[in-house]
Design a protein around this motif. Structure first.
Motif, PDB file in Angstrom:
ATOM      1  N   GLY A  74       0.812  -1.213   0.000  1.00  0.00           N
ATOM      2  CA  GLY A  74       0.000   0.000   0.000  1.00  0.00           C
ATOM      3  C   GLY A  74       0.846   1.264   0.000  1.00  0.00           C
ATOM      4  O   GLY A  74       0.550   2.223  -0.723  1.00  0.00           O
ATOM      5  N   ARG A  77       2.470   1.663  -3.406  1.00  0.00           N
ATOM      6  CA  ARG A  77       1.464   2.096  -4.376  1.00  0.00           C
ATOM      7  C   ARG A  77       1.243   3.603  -4.291  1.00  0.00           C
ATOM      8  O   ARG A  77       1.107   4.278  -5.312  1.00  0.00           O
ATOM      9  CB  ARG A  77       0.163   1.340  -4.125  1.00  0.00           C
ATOM     10  N   GLN A  94      -5.823   0.425 -12.390  1.00  0.00           N
ATOM     11  CA  GLN A  94      -5.283   0.061 -11.078  1.00  0.00           C
ATOM     12  C   GLN A  94      -6.018  -1.158 -10.533  1.00  0.00           C
ATOM     13  O   GLN A  94      -7.249  -1.185 -10.512  1.00  0.00           O
ATOM     14  CB  GLN A  94      -5.408   1.232 -10.095  1.00  0.00           C
ATOM     15  N   GLU A  95      -5.247  -2.156 -10.112  1.00  0.00           N
ATOM     16  CA  GLU A  95      -5.798  -3.378  -9.534  1.00  0.00           C
ATOM     17  C   GLU A  95      -5.053  -3.675  -8.224  1.00  0.00           C
ATOM     18  O   GLU A  95      -3.831  -3.545  -8.160  1.00  0.00           O
ATOM     19  CB  GLU A  95      -5.652  -4.559 -10.490  1.00  0.00           C
ATOM     20  N   THR A  96      -5.797  -4.094  -7.203  1.00  0.00           N
ATOM     21  CA  THR A  96      -5.201  -4.413  -5.907  1.00  0.00           C
ATOM     22  C   THR A  96      -5.798  -5.716  -5.385  1.00  0.00           C
ATOM     23  O   THR A  96      -7.012  -5.915  -5.472  1.00  0.00           O
ATOM     24  CB  THR A  96      -5.454  -3.282  -4.887  1.00  0.00           C
ATOM     25  N   PRO A 104      -2.691  -5.041   1.391  1.00  0.00           N
ATOM     26  CA  PRO A 104      -2.671  -5.633   0.044  1.00  0.00           C
ATOM     27  C   PRO A 104      -1.412  -6.449  -0.195  1.00  0.00           C
ATOM     28  O   PRO A 104      -0.324  -6.098   0.266  1.00  0.00           O
ATOM     29  CB  PRO A 104      -2.741  -4.412  -0.876  1.00  0.00           C
ATOM     30  N   HIS A 106      -0.728  -7.540  -3.501  1.00  0.00           N
ATOM     31  CA  HIS A 106      -0.308  -7.299  -4.887  1.00  0.00           C
ATOM     32  C   HIS A 106      -1.055  -6.071  -5.424  1.00  0.00           C
ATOM     33  O   HIS A 106      -2.213  -5.831  -5.073  1.00  0.00           O
ATOM     34  CB  HIS A 106      -0.616  -8.517  -5.766  1.00  0.00           C
ATOM     35  N   ALA A 107      -0.369  -5.327  -6.272  1.00  0.00           N
ATOM     36  CA  ALA A 107      -0.982  -4.168  -6.923  1.00  0.00           C
ATOM     37  C   ALA A 107      -0.413  -4.039  -8.333  1.00  0.00           C
ATOM     38  O   ALA A 107       0.766  -4.326  -8.566  1.00  0.00           O
ATOM     39  CB  ALA A 107      -0.731  -2.887  -6.128  1.00  0.00           C
TER      40      ALA A 107
END
Length: 292
Positions: A74, A77, A94-96, A104, A106-107
């Protein structure tokens, strides 16, 4: 062919013989426009060729990919978002992925950065966290950009000539034919303008894909090599051991009174058995040589 269109207006009041001559000479509007455009566009084609021989600014499509590993996905990111803002870019995707209460795991972020800042932005992104992989791709589309610009210019010139012919046409058949050709060429121009806009977007803004994964238990050793890595790993191991011990104690403490009670009962029982067995056992006779 051009003479036939002009004859349309000049011979409008003549006899049927003149009108038949005009109709027979009208021909194809496309050939008429092409012939007219070819004669008048020769000087313009020479002028358009001159800039190609001069120094032309290169048009490059740049794309990049950065894979990072970080303890706090996080936080990393947020840093990537700040880098995008610093270079007047934007995050288009954007994907989390959240795995547990630790935040989180993975991002994935897709950035659009002005092409002039592409190299600086890539360097800053690579320093944001532990760099796993970084790739860049550059495609030179200068020839395609220049060719599209010339085609757009020629298409507009051709359309203006056809509109001039349309304003001079008087016969219904000629008007319909010219309007049909005008519509076709305007459609071609719109297609060229769409291609030009797409090239402009790709060359003015570079695309960078950033992938962030949470580092595992050994991730700190990559961030802090040497003594600090060992010290950090030792503290982590000590903390894990302390948590395991605390869990074990928490599970055993409620059973402590029961265990003590059982142990005390066993001890008392064993003591009573030893006391009960004591008086029943007589003195052991001494052994020695028999008396004569």
């Amino acid at each position: 062919m051009i003479v036939s269109i002009f004859a349309l207006g000049a011979c409008g009041g003549s006899g049927g013989t003149n009108q038949s001559s005009v109709d027979s000479d009208s021909g194809s509007v496309e050939s008429l426009a092409d012939t007219s455009a070819g004669k008048a566009a020769a000087p313009e084609a020479a002028d358009a060729a001159a800039p190609r021989q001069a120094v032309v600014k290169a048009s490059i499509i740049s794309t990049g990919s950065v894979a990072l590993s970080a303890k706090d996905v996080g936080k990393t990111r947020t840093q990537v978002q700040q880098i995008s803002d610093r270079y007047a870019g934007q995050v288009t995707e954007q994907e989390t992925s959240d795995s547990d209460d630790d935040g989180p795991s993975h991002a994935r972020m897709v950035l659009r950065i002005p092409s002039k800042s592409f190299d600086d932005a890539m360097a800053d992104l690579e320093d944001t966290a532990t760099l796993v992989d970084s790739t860049t791709t550059s495609t030179d589309v200068t020839t395609e950009v220049v060719d599209t610009e010339v085609r757009v210019k020629n298409a507009r010139t051709s359309i203006e000539r056809i509109r001039t012919l349309l304003s001079r046409a008087e016969a219904i058949g000629d008007v319909i034919a010219i309007e049909s050709e005008l519509a076709r060429r305007e459609a071609d121009l719109n297609s060229l303008l769409a291609q030009q806009a797409a090239l402009e977007n790709q060359t003015s803004l570079s695309t960078i894909t950033v992938s962030i994964d949470r580092s595992g238990p050994g991730g700190s050793s990559e961030d802090d090599p040497g003594f600090l890595a060992g010290l950090s790993a030792g503290w982590d191991a000590l903390g894990d051991s302390a948590r395991v011990l605390a869990v074990a104690l928490g599970a055993v403490i409620p059973w402590t009174p029961v265990i003590l009670l059982v142990l005390a009962s066993l001890w008392l029982l064993s003591r009573r058995r030893r006391q009960a067995a004591g008086p029943m056992a007589g003195p052991v006779p001494a052994t020695g040589p028999a008396e004569e």
